[in-house]
Design an enzyme around this catalytic site. Structure first.
Site, PDB file in Angstrom:
ATOM      1  N   SER A 124       0.830  -1.211   0.000  1.00  0.00           N
ATOM      2  CA  SER A 124       0.000   0.000   0.000  1.00  0.00           C
ATOM      3  C   SER A 124       0.858   1.251   0.000  1.00  0.00           C
ATOM      4  CB  SER A 124      -0.886   0.002   1.259  1.00  0.00           C
ATOM      5  OG  SER A 124      -1.457   1.275   1.460  1.00  0.00           O
ATOM      6  N   TYR A 148      -1.422   0.226  10.627  1.00  0.00           N
ATOM      7  CA  TYR A 148      -1.688  -0.520   9.380  1.00  0.00           C
ATOM      8  C   TYR A 148      -0.519  -0.362   8.415  1.00  0.00           C
ATOM      9  CZ  TYR A 148      -3.257  -1.070   4.589  1.00  0.00           C
ATOM     10  OH  TYR A 148      -3.338  -1.408   3.262  1.00  0.00           O
ATOM     11  N   LYS A 152       2.432  -3.118   6.912  1.00  0.00           N
ATOM     12  CA  LYS A 152       2.769  -3.321   5.492  1.00  0.00           C
ATOM     13  C   LYS A 152       4.277  -3.154   5.281  1.00  0.00           C
ATOM     14  CE  LYS A 152      -1.222  -4.148   3.490  1.00  0.00           C
ATOM     15  NZ  LYS A 152      -1.487  -5.438   2.812  1.00  0.00           N
TER      16      LYS A 152
HETATM   17  C1  WQD Z   1      -9.390   9.790   0.846  1.00  0.00           C
HETATM   18  C2  WQD Z   1      -9.601  11.276   1.044  1.00  0.00           C
HETATM   19  C3  WQD Z   1      -9.939  11.961   3.333  1.00  0.00           C
HETATM   20  C4  WQD Z   1     -13.780  10.089   3.995  1.00  0.00           C
HETATM   21  C5  WQD Z   1      -6.851   4.826   2.742  1.00  0.00           C
HETATM   22  C6  WQD Z   1      -5.874   3.957   3.443  1.00  0.00           C
HETATM   23  C7  WQD Z   1      -4.902   3.394   2.457  1.00  0.00           C
HETATM   24  C8  WQD Z   1      -5.620   2.705   1.336  1.00  0.00           C
HETATM   25  C9  WQD Z   1      -6.651   3.607   0.702  1.00  0.00           C
HETATM   26  C10 WQD Z   1      -5.528   0.327   1.715  1.00  0.00           C
HETATM   27  C11 WQD Z   1      -8.853  11.798   2.284  1.00  0.00           C
HETATM   28  C12 WQD Z   1     -11.161  12.263   2.479  1.00  0.00           C
HETATM   29  C13 WQD Z   1     -12.593  10.507   3.407  1.00  0.00           C
HETATM   30  C14 WQD Z   1     -14.775  11.055   4.295  1.00  0.00           C
HETATM   31  C15 WQD Z   1     -13.375  12.772   3.404  1.00  0.00           C
HETATM   32  N1  WQD Z   1      -6.214   1.495   1.795  1.00  0.00           N
HETATM   33  N2  WQD Z   1     -12.405  11.819   3.105  1.00  0.00           N
HETATM   34  N3  WQD Z   1     -14.537  12.361   3.981  1.00  0.00           N
HETATM   35  O1  WQD Z   1      -6.921   7.824   3.645  1.00  0.00           O
HETATM   36  O2  WQD Z   1      -6.151   8.225   1.247  1.00  0.00           O
HETATM   37  O3  WQD Z   1      -6.175   5.910   2.160  1.00  0.00           O
HETATM   38  O4  WQD Z   1      -7.507   4.071   1.748  1.00  0.00           O
HETATM   39  O5  WQD Z   1      -4.435   0.144   1.259  1.00  0.00           O
HETATM   40  O6  WQD Z   1      -4.100   2.496   3.154  1.00  0.00           O
HETATM   41  O7  WQD Z   1      -5.157   4.776   4.334  1.00  0.00           O
HETATM   42  O8  WQD Z   1      -8.319   7.053   1.658  1.00  0.00           O
HETATM   43  O9  WQD Z   1     -10.709   7.079   1.148  1.00  0.00           O
HETATM   44  O10 WQD Z   1      -9.991   7.207   3.588  1.00  0.00           O
HETATM   45  O11 WQD Z   1      -9.643   9.168   2.115  1.00  0.00           O
HETATM   46  O12 WQD Z   1     -13.180  13.970   3.141  1.00  0.00           O
HETATM   47  O13 WQD Z   1     -15.883  10.747   4.850  1.00  0.00           O
HETATM   48  O14 WQD Z   1     -10.982  11.513   1.299  1.00  0.00           O
HETATM   49  O15 WQD Z   1      -9.673  13.043   4.204  1.00  0.00           O
HETATM   50  O16 WQD Z   1      -8.351  13.078   1.958  1.00  0.00           O
HETATM   51  P1  WQD Z   1      -6.851   7.365   2.233  1.00  0.00           P
HETATM   52  P2  WQD Z   1      -9.738   7.567   2.176  1.00  0.00           P
END
Ligand code: WQD
Length: 350
Positions: A124, A148, A152
């Site tokens: 990841s 997490y 990894k």
């Molecule tokens: C994306 C953006 C939030 C929810 C995660 C894991 C990573 C990978 C992918 C496995 C961010 C914003 C989110 C909400 C929002 N998973 N957001 N409102 O954090 O980039 O990565 O998923 O490998 O390991 O860490 O993805 O989808 O959580 O967030 O504004 O209700 O959307 O702040 O900027 P992230 P995410």
């Protein structure tokens, strides 16, 4: 024959369909703790008559692993099985280290006992942590900011040690950026068990019956529209990337004696507001949003440099954000309750 651990999960299920379609024989080991048996049934409907063999079991259970490797001759292993929710890993680090690290170590030990030497690891972009600059290449500093991501990175370190100990091994570590989308048939998609935390499942839920507005975590980032930028990658492009990696391991000396990291991302980013707008176009629905404070641990921007995947695997992403939203919306329309729409639970399909 390929062993796909966690092959009934979101990315794993799409990869298994592609493996079957490409003519590989596949055995899936999955404990269904974070995936649905219905997904397994649909995988076997989608691959044109070819079927994967599903074994319900825990990747950390040595007896299960040994039975599996004693009864099958695997040419390669793709290791998806693991826990992947950042917030949950902060609350329950012990479980994350047990499943993600111990499970991987036992799998690798069993592979060594049976001389299985090709390994594709589902890693990841979280291993990069707060990247100093984007786009992020594989040689960027590795500094994960949550348990997490640290699990990894520890597995990646373990894989480097395995490659040094057994130089006939071929190991690639695919660093996914942000997987989104669904199978174009609308039969497979992201169906998180429990409360979703990732952006797109929450966007989709906000236009659902609940109509719960999407909280935009942070509108004051140093980005063009103030919201975070991420590199969203279509799950079908991820599946293509796994086929390209596996084919390279089977037909060349790629990654002989090393654990080779390879980014799987688009190479360009989209902000939260751009993601919302793209989903509104694809769904024809308005996404209700409310501005909220920044989420701890988030970075302003995370974008892949995917040039190594292009150079070594001949892989390039082919689907854009609109396609991700269209395919995801189709899955949601056809499965309003996800896989739970299907008939009641069935026995693990053989
Ligand atoms: C994306 C953006 C939030 C929810 C995660 C894991 C990573 C990978 C992918 C496995 C961010 C914003 C989110 C909400 C929002 N998973 N957001 N409102 O954090 O980039 O990565 O998923 O490998 O390991 O860490 O993805 O989808 O959580 O967030 O504004 O209700 O959307 O702040 O900027 P992230 P995410």
């Amino acid at each position: 024959m390929v062993l796909a651990t966690g092959g009934a999960g979101f990315v794993g299920s799409h990869v298994v369909v592609s493996l079957l379609t490409c003519g590989f024989d596949v055995v899936v080991l999955d404990d269904f703790s974070n995936s649905q048996v219905e997904a397994a049934r649909r995988i076997n409907k989608l691959a044109g008559g070819r079927r994967a063999k599903f074994v319900r079991g825990d990747v950390a259970d040595l007896r299960t692993l040994r039975d599996l490797f004693r009864t099958h001759r695997f040419d390669a292993v793709i290791h998806f099985a693991g826990l992947k929710a950042v917030g949950e890993s902060v609350a329950a680090p012990e479980r994350y280290y047990d499943v993600n690290v111990s499970g991987s170590a036992r799998l690798l030990a069993t592979m060594a006992e049976h001389d299985v030497s090709r390994f594709v690891f589902s890693s990841s972009a979280t291993v990069y942590g707060l990247a100093e600059k984007v786009p992020i290449a594989e040689d960027a500093p590795l500094d994960p900011t949550n348990p997490y991501g640290r699990t990894k990175l520890i597995v990646e370190t373990l894989l480097a040690d395995v490659a040094a100990a057994r130089t006939q091994t071929q190991i690639v570590m695919l660093r996914y950026f942000n997987p989104v989308g669904a199978h174009p048939s609308g039969m497979l998609g992201e169906d998180p068990i429990g409360e979703p935390t990732n952006l797109f499942p929450l966007i989709a839920r906000s236009v659902g019956l609940a109509g719960q507005p999407l909280r935009i975590f942070g509108t004051d980032y140093p980005t063009p529209d103030g919201t975070c930028i991420r590199d969203y990658i279509h799950v079908q492009d991820l599946a293509d990337g796994h086929i390209a990696a596996l084919s390279a391991l089977l037909s060349t000396d790629l990654a002989r004696g090393v654990a080779l990291p390879i980014n799987l991302g688009n190479g360009h980013g989209a902000s939260v507001r751009q993601a919302v707008a793209a989903f509104e176009v694809a769904s024809g629905r308005t996404v209700p949003t409310i501005d909220a404070p920044q989420r701890p641990g988030d970075v302003a921007a995370s974008i892949a440099d995917p040039s190594r995947a292009a150079a070594l695997l001949g892989w390039r992403p082919r689907r854009d954000l609109d396609a991700m939203c269209r395919d995801m919306w189709r899955f949601r329309v056809l499965n309003p309750q996800g896989y739970r729409d299907a008939a009641e639970e069935h026995e693990t399909p053989r």
